[in-house]
Design an enzyme around this catalytic site. Sequence first.
Site, mmCIF file in Angstrom:
data_model
loop_
_atom_site.group_PDB
_atom_site.id
_atom_site.type_symbol
_atom_site.label_atom_id
_atom_site.label_comp_id
_atom_site.label_asym_id
_atom_site.label_seq_id
_atom_site.Cartn_x
_atom_site.Cartn_y
_atom_site.Cartn_z
ATOM 1 N N LYS A 133 0.856 -1.196 0.000
ATOM 2 C CA LYS A 133 0.000 0.000 0.000
ATOM 3 C C LYS A 133 0.880 1.231 0.000
ATOM 4 C CE LYS A 133 -4.414 1.081 0.322
ATOM 5 N NZ LYS A 133 -5.597 0.277 -0.026
ATOM 6 N N ASP A 183 -7.034 4.499 -4.446
ATOM 7 C CA ASP A 183 -7.685 4.324 -3.139
ATOM 8 C C ASP A 183 -8.319 5.689 -2.854
ATOM 9 O OD1 ASP A 183 -7.631 2.149 -0.786
ATOM 10 O OD2 ASP A 183 -7.466 4.098 0.184
HETATM 11 N N1 GLU Z 1 -7.409 0.382 -2.882
HETATM 12 C C1 GLU Z 1 -8.147 -0.801 -3.197
HETATM 13 C C2 GLU Z 1 -8.119 -1.753 -2.026
HETATM 14 O O1 GLU Z 1 -8.106 -1.298 -0.912
HETATM 15 C C3 GLU Z 1 -7.725 -1.424 -4.519
HETATM 16 C C4 GLU Z 1 -6.285 -1.788 -4.624
HETATM 17 C C5 GLU Z 1 -5.841 -2.240 -6.014
HETATM 18 O O2 GLU Z 1 -6.645 -2.275 -6.917
HETATM 19 O O3 GLU Z 1 -4.657 -2.562 -6.118
HETATM 20 O O4 GLU Z 1 -8.154 -2.948 -2.136
#
Ligand code: GLU
Length: 445
Positions: A124, A164
């Site tokens: 992340k 996100d």
């Molecule tokens: N931010 C989204 C999550 O919390 C998607 C992450 C992504 O597609 O890599 O899963």
Amino acid sequence: MDLHKLIAELEEKNPAQPLYIQAAKEVLETIVDFVNANPKYDKYAIVERILEPERIVQFKVTWVDDNGKIHVNRGFRVQHNMAIGPYKGGCRFHKNVNQDTMKFLAFEQTFKNSLTTLPMGGGKGGSDFDPTGKSEGEVMRFCQAFMTELQKYIGPETDVPAGDIGVGAREVGFMFGQYKRIRNEHVGVLTGKGLNWGGSLIRPEATGFGAIYFLLGMLAAKGDSIKGKRVALSGFGNVAWGAALKCEELGAKVVTISGPDGYILDEDGITGDKIVYMTELLATRNNVVAPYATKYPNAKFFPGKRPWEAKVDVALPCAIQNELNFEDAKILVANGCKYISEASNMGCTTEAINYFHEKKIAYAPGKAANAGGVATSGLEMTQNSMKLSWTREEVDEKLKAIMNSIHENCVKYGTEKDGYINYVKGANVAGFIKVADAMIDQGVI
Ligand code: GLU
């Protein structure tokens, strides 16, 4: 594993990181029985190893606003676990982002990505950059400065960021452009891309759609159906939008959305052009939901309040961590709410979750219910590798199958003696097994 010792160490090693401790503690408490019944995990110290992110990068992001003023923000990428695939997870731009936020999200992502059945590790990233009120030029310059540093640590086989909170198609575009400019490569290094340059159909809707597909499983497990259900959504961004679309299609009535300024109650139902209006509200970047009540005067705006006081059958937190607390949980249950499907990451506090469990309410944690977003990112990566695109129907079918399999896994590992499905336990154990077994196979690294 010695649960108390591990929790004490976790707290000692991560001072002032309450979110990470909250996320990790929840996992430890729910996998302890499984781990103790399978001694190989202790032998290889898997739990201790999974608690430690493989790498944390923090960097300075300097950019210039429209008035020539210089700003400094912090950028982060937490590469949590690469056992089952390249690091994968979104980037969050929000004023409250710090290392704690990033660590908890990357940790959750590892388990979530494992549940999707696709080969993706967990990571992340993000920044404490606040997009509220920023011009397009400012956002672009920020994204370019952010990617100038981030590109050193990512790549299609290493780490694949996405969106996100605060990062949508526009920001992904700016970041992709900068990566391409620096590396001279047009590759699938980010997901959530535009359709004509490597993106996947359904990706924008996927988190919301997935949360509703998961909800269908929760309803079916109780012999119930979605038709006619009253639904409270929080937030008004991409996730709430996708969920609202799917609710309308399946005959459920969405009555609330919310913003940092309060919530909207629309007894006529949030459908059709009102769902389109949500995207217009988001595009203003003012981060307020109140104008909805001006545009649709039948709707009521409750300043400073959260949507969980509305009388609903289903609650779908779609905004941010810890947005639904113990008090909210009590009101929801007292008002007859029977299903909570978390579309935000760690949307409910520990006390709220414990209350739902005590009252035997069906509660699905984000790492299961919102996995549809990253799962469709995984499908985008597959399409990029094959250099072709699937149709809307093909992607949607795959997304449905993935959400079904996550639900089945939760039932398999989370069903208690009295038949109650503890989705938290199910998701954590199922997510853990795949990562843990891969770590054992790959040796002590
Ligand atoms: N931010 C989204 C999550 O919390 C998607 C992450 C992504 O597609 O890599 O899963």
